[in-house]
Design an enzyme around this catalytic site. Structure first.
Site, PDB file in Angstrom:
ATOM      1  N   LYS A  79       0.845  -1.196   0.000  1.00  0.00           N
ATOM      2  CA  LYS A  79       0.000   0.000   0.000  1.00  0.00           C
ATOM      3  C   LYS A  79       0.884   1.251   0.000  1.00  0.00           C
ATOM      4  CE  LYS A  79      -3.904   2.048   2.542  1.00  0.00           C
ATOM      5  NZ  LYS A  79      -4.855   1.898   3.671  1.00  0.00           N
ATOM      6  N   SER A 187      -9.878   2.306   2.809  1.00  0.00           N
ATOM      7  CA  SER A 187      -8.964   2.978   1.903  1.00  0.00           C
ATOM      8  C   SER A 187      -8.026   2.027   1.163  1.00  0.00           C
ATOM      9  CB  SER A 187      -8.119   3.992   2.692  1.00  0.00           C
ATOM     10  OG  SER A 187      -7.292   3.320   3.633  1.00  0.00           O
ATOM     11  N   SER A 211     -10.535   0.114   7.134  1.00  0.00           N
ATOM     12  CA  SER A 211      -9.905   0.172   5.811  1.00  0.00           C
ATOM     13  C   SER A 211      -9.190  -1.093   5.365  1.00  0.00           C
ATOM     14  CB  SER A 211      -8.931   1.350   5.744  1.00  0.00           C
ATOM     15  OG  SER A 211      -9.640   2.563   5.692  1.00  0.00           O
TER      16      SER A 211
END
Length: 521
Positions: A79, A187, A211
């Site tokens: 990420k 997210s 998330s």
């Protein structure tokens, strides 16, 4: 040979150790898949071809000598929130344009020490603020799952070891897919899509209010948010420091256990890191749940909850009961205050953390007539709409005259939420079972969601309590909705008892089967 990208981490690990495949072959298979398919998904914002091949070559040398770590030769996506030395790290924000850190986050350093291979950096909501991966400066991520057409009957399919699919009755089923693009959740949408679409073997992710778990539920993957302090936050771009926690998204429960073992560590560079030994999470998988007490909180039956979410929850209850667990109704009375309290605490901390992005030292700089104007111009151009909204909310609740009314009160509510869980666990509850999300994935640019931020925030209704209390929570695929989209169940555990979550999640996974999208790309 089975398509190498379809191998789970556990399967790939065995083939690598048995010298049936090489790390270079596995890495090239993933890089080829990314090059061929990433345009359809926008999951990667940077692909590190040369670095991946170098790391894979080093892994092959170790494996050839009979050496290697727990993830030797396993290709992972990272990420964009995790600092990776010399590699694009921008939290998918314009304000961090061109930033490549001179340091490595503790989590990624742990993964590289265990032999993992970095494929690249994954798309995400800007500064992790979002529930749909539509706030990224690099554009939205596309979910690999598509809805079935309304007139098509959906029969859940179970993944078989040979890569085929059979229905419970044994007959093959095909579905007509709608072309509408869906969000992967946020997210960590890039992480969830990359894992679900076979563009990495596993991915790092972060969870501030859901998330990891919400995107996992939207994409038919497994995501665990560990206990606050279990995984170091050092080198991870901060959103809300008292809530943020890193964890993995993977294809199944075993893979998520393997990844968390490598990601977790005590870290003197993070003062919130717990100085506790990291268990062998994989060893917990397959242990019986007979005699365990599973709590079912009545407050999670929210108004307007779709019938299929309630039906899925009941199915999960039945699976655990059939496995010998005792089902106990419990009350978490302050649950209804969790979402409003979260959306005071998280923006307040974001306002403080994001003050450092001023255009002076790194990232974007927009010239101004003086230094104050330069700050203002840089932040106005560099931050997206959702980030600006949360920074303004956070600044407001921390301002003189409002701090006590909002921020301090939200912190008191947070204490009450934590106490609710403590009381449940003190009464003998081992694990709490809830839905993971209030619905399946929704459409990209959904007008209702984008016009009403509160509606978007409600996606976190089942997950934010876990962050507010600092507890571990895991989302595991449990079924498909009426239009063929994955739905997940959430298990919440005692502090630092991720082992029991893996143990219990595996029971649900075995009962439900594994779910994979029908390939359209």
């Amino acid at each position: 040979m089975t398509d190498l990208t379809r191998l789970t981490i556990a399967e790939a690990r065995e083939k690598l150790r048995g010298k049936e495949i090489s790390a270079s072959e596995l890495t090239d298979a993933y890089l080829g898949a990314i090059d061929a398919s990433n345009q359809a998904f926008n999951a990667y914002v940077a692909v590190t071809h040369d670095k991946a091949r170098e790391m894979a070559k080093a892994s092959d040398a170790k494996l050839g000598r009979g050496e290697g770590g727990a993830l030797e030769g396993i290709p992972l996506g990272i990420k964009d929130l995790f600092g990776t030395e010399g590699v694009h790290t921008q939290a998918c924000s314009h304000v961090l344009d061109g930033f490549k850190p001179h340091y490595e986050s503790t989590v990624t350093a742990n993964l590289w020490a265990d032999g993992a291979v970095m494929l690249g950096k994954l798309n995400m909501d800007e500064f992790a603020m979002g529930s749909s991966n539509e706030t990224s400066y690099y554009g939205p991520v596309v979910n690999p799952w598509r809805r079935s057409r309304v007139d098509t009957a959906v029969i859940p399919t179970t993944h078989q070891g040979d890569g085929g699919f059979v229905s419970p009755g044994g007959a093959s089923k095909t579905r007509t897919l709608d072309n509408a693009q869906l969000v992967p959740g946020g997210s960590s949408g890039g992480s969830a899509t990359a894992v679900s679409a076979w563009l990495c073997a596993g991915a790092t992710a972060t969870d501030t209010g859901g998330s990891i778990r919400q995107p996992a539920a939207f994409t038919g993957t497994v995501g665990i948010k560990p206990t606050y302090g279990r995984v170091s936050r050092w080198g991870v771009v901060a959103f809300a420091s008292s809530l943020d926690q890193a964890g993995p998204i993977a294809r199944d429960v075993r893979d998520s256990a393997i990844m968390l073992k490598s990601m977790a560590s005590a870290d003197p560079k993070d003062t919130t890191s717990a100085d506790l030994p990291v268990p062998d999470y994989e060893a917990a998988i397959g242990r019986p749940v007979r005699g365990m007490k599973i709590g079912i909180p009545k407050e999670y039956r929210v108004d307007g909850m779709p019938e299929e979410i309630e039906a899925l929850w009941q199915k999960g209850i039945a699976w655990l009961k059939d496995a010998g667990a005792e089902i106990v109704d419990i009350s978490l009375p302050h649950t209804k205050y969790a979402l409003p309290a979260y959306y005071i605490v998280a923006p307040a901390e974001a306002s403080s953390n994001l003050a450092r992005y001023d255009g002076v030292r790194y990232g974007l700089r927009v010239p101004g007539k003086d230094i104050t104007d330069m700050y203002e111009q840089t932040r106005a151009a560099g931050f997206g709409r959702e980030v600006k909204r949360r920074v303004m909310i956070g600044t407001y609740v921390l301002s003189a005259g409002y701090y006590d009314a909002y921020y301090l009160r939200a912190q008191k509510v947070r204490t009450l939420i934590k106490r609710d869980f403590e009381n449940a666990f003190a009464a003998g509850i081992d694990v709490i079972l809830t839905p993971a999300t209030p619905s399946a994935a929704f459409g990209i640019a959904d007008q209702d969601m984008n016009a009403d931020p509160v509606k978007m925030y409600l996606n976190d209704i089942f997950t934010v309590t876990v962050n507010m209390a600092g507890l571990p929570g895991i989302a595991v695929p449990a079924g498909l909705d009426a239009r063929g989209l994955p739905l997940g169940l959430q298990l919440i555990g005692r502090p630092f008892d991720e082992e029991t979550l893996f143990q219990t999640a595996y029971v649900i996974e075995q009962a439900a089967g594994r779910f994979e999208p029908e390939k359209w790309w």
